[in-house]
Scaffold this motif. Structure first.
Motif, PDB file in Angstrom:
ATOM      1  N   GLY A   1      -4.334   3.375   9.187  1.00  0.00           N
ATOM      2  CA  GLY A   1      -3.610   2.123   9.058  1.00  0.00           C
ATOM      3  C   GLY A   1      -2.357   2.277   8.226  1.00  0.00           C
ATOM      4  O   GLY A   1      -1.292   1.749   8.548  1.00  0.00           O
ATOM      5  N   GLU A   2      -2.499   3.022   7.121  1.00  0.00           N
ATOM      6  CA  GLU A   2      -1.334   3.239   6.255  1.00  0.00           C
ATOM      7  C   GLU A   2      -0.248   4.011   6.982  1.00  0.00           C
ATOM      8  O   GLU A   2       0.937   3.716   6.842  1.00  0.00           O
ATOM      9  CB  GLU A   2      -1.759   3.992   4.986  1.00  0.00           C
TER      10      GLU A   2
ATOM     11  N   SER B   1      -1.954  -0.597  17.812  1.00  0.00           N
ATOM     12  CA  SER B   1      -3.334  -0.847  17.426  1.00  0.00           C
ATOM     13  C   SER B   1      -4.215   0.380  17.580  1.00  0.00           C
ATOM     14  O   SER B   1      -5.375   0.377  17.185  1.00  0.00           O
ATOM     15  CB  SER B   1      -3.919  -1.958  18.313  1.00  0.00           C
TER      16      SER B   1
ATOM     17  N   GLN C   1      -3.815  -7.231  10.494  1.00  0.00           N
ATOM     18  CA  GLN C   1      -2.813  -7.212   9.432  1.00  0.00           C
ATOM     19  C   GLN C   1      -1.462  -6.771   9.967  1.00  0.00           C
ATOM     20  O   GLN C   1      -0.427  -7.381   9.694  1.00  0.00           O
ATOM     21  CB  GLN C   1      -3.229  -6.199   8.348  1.00  0.00           C
ATOM     22  N   ILE C   2      -1.518  -5.685  10.727  1.00  0.00           N
ATOM     23  CA  ILE C   2      -0.263  -5.118  11.211  1.00  0.00           C
ATOM     24  C   ILE C   2       0.469  -6.066  12.143  1.00  0.00           C
ATOM     25  O   ILE C   2       1.679  -6.259  12.036  1.00  0.00           O
ATOM     26  CB  ILE C   2      -0.532  -3.755  11.870  1.00  0.00           C
TER      27      ILE C   2
ATOM     28  N   SER D   1      -4.299   6.951   5.256  1.00  0.00           N
ATOM     29  CA  SER D   1      -5.256   6.556   6.289  1.00  0.00           C
ATOM     30  C   SER D   1      -4.487   6.162   7.542  1.00  0.00           C
ATOM     31  O   SER D   1      -3.270   6.027   7.528  1.00  0.00           O
ATOM     32  CB  SER D   1      -6.069   5.352   5.805  1.00  0.00           C
TER      33      SER D   1
ATOM     34  N   LEU E   1      -7.210   1.997  15.215  1.00  0.00           N
ATOM     35  CA  LEU E   1      -7.326   1.287  13.936  1.00  0.00           C
ATOM     36  C   LEU E   1      -8.430   0.236  14.002  1.00  0.00           C
ATOM     37  O   LEU E   1      -8.709  -0.337  15.056  1.00  0.00           O
ATOM     38  CB  LEU E   1      -5.994   0.590  13.605  1.00  0.00           C
TER      39      LEU E   1
ATOM     40  N   ILE F   1      -7.445  -4.097  10.129  1.00  0.00           N
ATOM     41  CA  ILE F   1      -6.130  -3.501   9.880  1.00  0.00           C
ATOM     42  C   ILE F   1      -5.152  -3.880  10.990  1.00  0.00           C
ATOM     43  O   ILE F   1      -3.993  -4.224  10.735  1.00  0.00           O
ATOM     44  CB  ILE F   1      -6.237  -1.957   9.825  1.00  0.00           C
ATOM     45  N   THR F   2      -5.642  -3.821  12.214  1.00  0.00           N
ATOM     46  CA  THR F   2      -4.788  -4.159  13.347  1.00  0.00           C
ATOM     47  C   THR F   2      -4.258  -5.576  13.222  1.00  0.00           C
ATOM     48  O   THR F   2      -3.074  -5.842  13.441  1.00  0.00           O
ATOM     49  CB  THR F   2      -5.576  -4.022  14.656  1.00  0.00           C
TER      50      THR F   2
ATOM     51  N   ARG G   1       0.835  -1.220   0.000  1.00  0.00           N
ATOM     52  CA  ARG G   1       0.000   0.000   0.000  1.00  0.00           C
ATOM     53  C   ARG G   1       0.863   1.261   0.000  1.00  0.00           C
ATOM     54  O   ARG G   1       0.530   2.276  -0.592  1.00  0.00           O
ATOM     55  CB  ARG G   1      -0.906   0.021   1.240  1.00  0.00           C
TER      56      ARG G   1
ATOM     57  N   GLN H   1       0.319   3.916  10.132  1.00  0.00           N
ATOM     58  CA  GLN H   1       0.956   3.003  11.071  1.00  0.00           C
ATOM     59  C   GLN H   1       1.977   2.144  10.354  1.00  0.00           C
ATOM     60  O   GLN H   1       3.079   1.914  10.853  1.00  0.00           O
ATOM     61  CB  GLN H   1      -0.106   2.110  11.746  1.00  0.00           C
ATOM     62  N   MET H   2       1.603   1.659   9.165  1.00  0.00           N
ATOM     63  CA  MET H   2       2.550   0.870   8.376  1.00  0.00           C
ATOM     64  C   MET H   2       3.768   1.708   8.055  1.00  0.00           C
ATOM     65  O   MET H   2       4.908   1.232   8.116  1.00  0.00           O
ATOM     66  CB  MET H   2       1.894   0.408   7.074  1.00  0.00           C
TER      67      MET H   2
END
Lengths: 292, 396, 238
Positions: free
Chosen positions: C141-142, C165, C175-176, C139, C168, C172-173, C126, C144-145
């Motif tokens: 989540g993005e 977390s 995923q991370i 976003s 989020l 998404i959490t 992403r 955070q990544m």
């Protein structure tokens, strides 16, 4: 038509100087969120240094770069010595120090070199530029140097590691520390660069307005106006703002009769107020977008 | 031993006699303020010359047994400081009068005070017209030709020599600028509106006046009255030259210094500029053998060796001080304020050293402008050359 | 296994207010340790103390080196990457510039850094899509990544993560945390994860500590902590 063009061109060339001062002011503002009122006096002092070097026999080609380099280190030193100790002090402390610096540089310059005006020869020579009736050699030089300097700065910030580090330090000092950037060194670097830019501005304008300790007073004012108009968060905007103020000032003085001549600065400032009412972050200032 | 005692007694006797002798005369206390520090400190030379002059006067017993105590204080050209220092002079030092206080804004700050206190406020070192207003301010008097007079002289010259001139005027937007402007228009009389094609003010805060000069050229004006202080006057001269505008150029005397204005602006660009003067220029070869000039040189060498003998300031100091001495002499021992003021307001055709020959000082209860005549001069080569007759604008 | 990070008698205050009291804990080389606790327990302060961002006393040793008195910038250079609460994104700079910034403390080897950026993009496709976008427009989540990727760019010995977390959505959490698990396996980076979401944290970590009002009240393997009655009642909801 010729008159209009001449006034616009003249406005662009003084605007170039306002743009330089606006840029210097914004650079420091981005680092410490305060406006450096002493920027003009520091630039004036740098110009005296250049003048003195030439009076001692150095040619232009050596004196100018030397003065600019000395100004860089001077600005760096001032930040380290004077501003670092008060970095967490309230706004008022900063303002007091700025005013003190202003007074000191102004009086020191007058004391060392006295208050009579000094003529500074233009490195670009006198006379019309390529035979044009609109543009003089020095004016062309002013615009060219300003644009080149701006381009170099842009490249520095966009493409170099240090430039990126400085941008990061200004944008988010805490995160910058967390990636290992020495934020305080970046701030001092910013001061050094701003002082160097101011020195260039002072040296460019001295042949036009004559060198004397109060030379930069109103130029700094117009520089502030340009910076606010363009947006204090946007260096490019500050530069454009500076050019705009120069043009507006000249056209107002020419076409609005007596009133225009008396109220040139007021008109420029009034226009800025109108712009800010509609767009508070300035013409080019960015609204910071944050998504939680 | 006997010889020693005799000598000692003789010395004491001499000391006693001379002290008594000094006590016999009155001390006239004269106060003054000037800019001895800060940006305007160049003007300080005027005051220093006068201080030296008063020493000379005491040594040469100009007032007989009476001596002058001159108390010059520094106001750094700052009006609030002027108020403070002047009050000190009047209330603490109890001076009889003040002499040669420098500057327009500075003197404006104490104008009302001096008149309320009825202290002679004499021979101010400024050319503003408001110092010649005996009806409202009977205790204040200027000395040098007032600015409107100079402006009027240029106007009269134009009417006489170039009646179809198209005139552009650049003026500083304050009392000083407007003084010159009004005098000039008076000199042009009814033709003023017809002749003036551009009239542009500038503020001290403006970085340059280049824009105005560009407009002047395009307005078709062929005559230019430059009412600007040194920095801006120099900018105007240089810009006009740069854009190829060559009008008949009148330069106000505040800014006609060769070193401080014309050299930076460019000697080439300054050729044929017209200004005016009322004092002998110490660099003018014509005066080198003149007795008044030689006396002045001797005085400077002995009493003020550090003074700049090429500057008009030291000339002004000497001439103005001599005027003061004349008033004091005619007071004949009565140094009361009323008497001094009366004598100051009754000077009749007085010749004072270093005024241009033909210029005399005149005052009366209705005429508080001691000097109202000047001679025009044209900048030729590297210096000013006087021409024509002394032009007078004497008021009643 | 040896301890990469040893913290002894850590005390920290904000002005007059003492937030951490005499804490002692360890992070193992190559492992994931988690600090659990409710809001205001002092978890964020602990991470900030390790990085030198608050006034602290006590002893902190990283890989044999005493960093108790060092400045933040120096601690970073020793290989500690901190993903702060709120992500700490440089919002006005682009995604890619944010990644470059992560490598600031490393020597300027352009080829290596470029290669690492590519690796980040492999982990977080992403981010690759949004490489030239202003980071503030990403976003939650993005971002955070991006914050994690930025920390990776340092090639750190130790990664500190503050509530990854937070704010989020569950998907998404998930995923991370999966990515974090992969990361620690592949790169061998040690992690200290501070979390409110106990179940996710305990799944990821090898070892866990429980903090209450600035003191450690429990410590053990994550399996053991997960089974503990009181923890289950207060933090795991079952």
């Amino acid at each position: 038509m010729e008159l209009f063009l001449q006034q616009v061109v003249s406005g662009i060339s003084t605007g170039a100087i306002y743009a330089c001062m606006a840029l210097a002011v914004v650079m420091i503002y981005q680092a410490i969120h305060h406006l450096n009122f002493a920027q003009g006096e520091m630039a004036m002092f740098s110009t005296y240094i250049a003048w003195q070097l030439m009076a001692w026999g150095l040619p232009w080609g050596l004196a100018l770069p030397l003065a600019v380099i000395l100004s860089f280190f001077g600005g760096f030193a001032i930040e380290r010595i004077v501003f670092k100790p008060i970095q967490n002090a309230p706004v008022l402390s900063h303002i007091v120090i700025f005013i003190a610096l202003f007074s000191i540089f102004n009086s020191l310059a007058g004391f060392i070199w006295d208050f009579t005006i000094k003529s500074v020869a233009s490195p670009f020579g006198e006379g019309p530029f390529m035979g044009s009736t609109l543009l003089g050699k020095h004016q062309a030089g002013m615009i060219a140097v300003t644009l080149v300097m701006l381009a170099m700065l842009w490249a520095f910030f966009q493409f170099t590691r240090v430039g990126l580090a400085m941008r990061a330090a200004a944008a988010n000092p805490e995160s910058a520390r967390l990636v290992g950037i020495r934020v305080e060194t970046m701030t001092a670097l910013g001061w050094g660069m701003a002082s160097a830019i101011g020195a260039v501005a002072g040296i460019l304008i001295a042949p036009v307005v004559f060198l004397e300790p109060n030379m930069m007073l109103s130029i700094l004012l117009y520089g502030f106006a340009g910076a606010v108009l363009g947006g204090l968060t946007n260096p490019l905007g500050a530069v454009v703002g500076g050019f705009l103020v120069g043009i507006i000032e000249n056209l107002a003085g020419t076409y609005l009769g007596d009133v225009g001549a008396e109220l040139k600065l007021s008109i420029a400032l009034a226009l800025i107020i109108v712009v800010l009412v509609m767009k508070p972050e300035g013409l080019f200032g960015r609204k910071i977008v944050q998504r939680v | 031993m006997e010889l020693m005692r005799t000598k000692l007694m003789a010395a004491c006797a001499v000391l006693a006699i001379s002290t008594t002798a000094a006590a016999a005369g009155t001390t006239v206390k004269i106060g003054s303020t000037n800019a001895y520090s800060g940006p305007a400190s160049a003007y300080g030379q005027i005051g220093q010359t006068s201080a030296a002059c008063f020493n000379w006067a005491n040594d040469n017993k100009i007032l007989g047994e009476d001596t002058i105590e001159f108390i010059p204080l520094d106001d750094g050209y700052s009006p609030p400081k002027t108020v403070e220092q002047t009050r000190k002079l009047v209330e603490r030092d109890e001076v009889v009068l003040t002499f040669q206080q420098l500057g327009t804004p500075t003197n404006s700050a104490i104008h009302k005070y001096m008149n309320a206190k009825k202290v002679p406020h004499l021979f101010l070192a400024t050319g503003a017209s408001k110092w010649g207003d005996p009806e409202n301010f009977p205790w204040t008097m200027g000395w040098q030709p007032p600015y409107p007079t100079e402006g009027e002289i240029y106007g009269k010259y134009l009417i006489a020599n170039k009646p179809d001139a198209k005139v552009a005027i650049l003026y500083q937007n304050d009392d000083y600028g407007k003084d010159y402007l009004n005098g000039f228009k008076k000199g042009l009389g009814d033709k003023a509106d017809e002749m003036i094609v551009a009239e542009t003010p500038y503020e001290v805060a403006d970085p340059t006046v280049d824009s105005a000069i560009i407009s002047f050229k395009s307005s078709g004006a062929d005559t230019f009255f430059n009412i600007a202080t040194p920095k801006f006057a120099a900018q105007a001269i240089r810009k006009a030259d740069e854009i190829g505008w060559k009008p008949l150029h009148f330069l106000n005397s505040v800014s006609n210094s060769v070193g401080a204005v014309l050299k930076p602006a460019g000697l080439e660009a300054s050729q044929d500029i017209i200004s005016s003067g009322y004092l002998m220029d110490p660099t003018d070869p014509e005066w080198q053998d003149h007795p008044e000039f030689k006396d002045w040189l001797a005085f400077m060498d002995k009493y003020y060796p550090d003074g700049d003998k090429t500057s008009s300031f030291t000339v002004l100091g000497w001439a103005s001080c001599q005027t003061m001495l004349d008033v004091l002499k005619r007071a004949e021992g009565d140094y009361s304020r009323d008497n001094i003021m009366e004598k100051a307001a009754s000077i009749h055709e007085l010749r004072v050293p270093l005024l241009l020959p033909g210029i005399l000082i005149d005052t009366s209860p209705t005429d508080y402008y001691p000097i109202e005549a000047e001679q025009l001069m044209r900048f030729t080569g590297e210096g000013w050359e006087r021409f024509g007759d002394i032009i007078s604008a004497e008021s009643e | 296994m040896s301890a990469l990070l040893k913290v002894e008698n850590l005390t920290a205050s904000y002005g007059e207010l003492q937030v951490l009291r005499d804490m002692s804990f360890e992070v193992e080389q190559g492992g994931v340790t988690t600090l659990l606790g409710a809001n205001g327990a002092g978890k964020t302060t602990t991470l900030r103390a390790i990085c030198g961002m608050v006034r602290r006393s006590g002893r902190i040793v990283l890989d044999g080196q005493d960093i108790s008195r060092r400045a933040t910038e120096d601690i970073v250079r020793l290989g500690v990457a901190h993903v702060p609460d709120g992500r700490g994104t440089f919002t006005t700079l682009t995604t890619e510039e944010n990644l470059h910034l992560g490598a600031m403390a490393r020597p300027n080897n352009k080829a290596e850094i470029e290669a690492d950026i590519q690796k980040c993009f492999e982990f977080f496709p992403r981010l690759k899509e949004r490489r030239n976008q202003q980071a503030g427009t990403l976003s939650g989540g993005e971002q955070q990544m991006l914050a994690i990727a930025r920390a990776l760019m340092l090639r750190p010995k130790l990664m500190l993560l503050d509530e990854p977390s937070f704010g989020l959505a569950p998907l998404i959490t998930r995923q991370i945390f999966d990515i974090l698990a992969d990361l620690t396996k592949e790169t061998g980076t040690s992690m200290l994860v501070v979390e409110q979401n106990a179940s996710l944290a305990l799944e990821l970590a090898d070892h866990a500590y429980l903090i209450e009002t600035g003191s450690i009240v429990m410590s053990g393997s994550s399996a053991a902590v997960r089974e503990d009655e009181s923890v289950r009642a207060s933090y795991l909801g079952y």
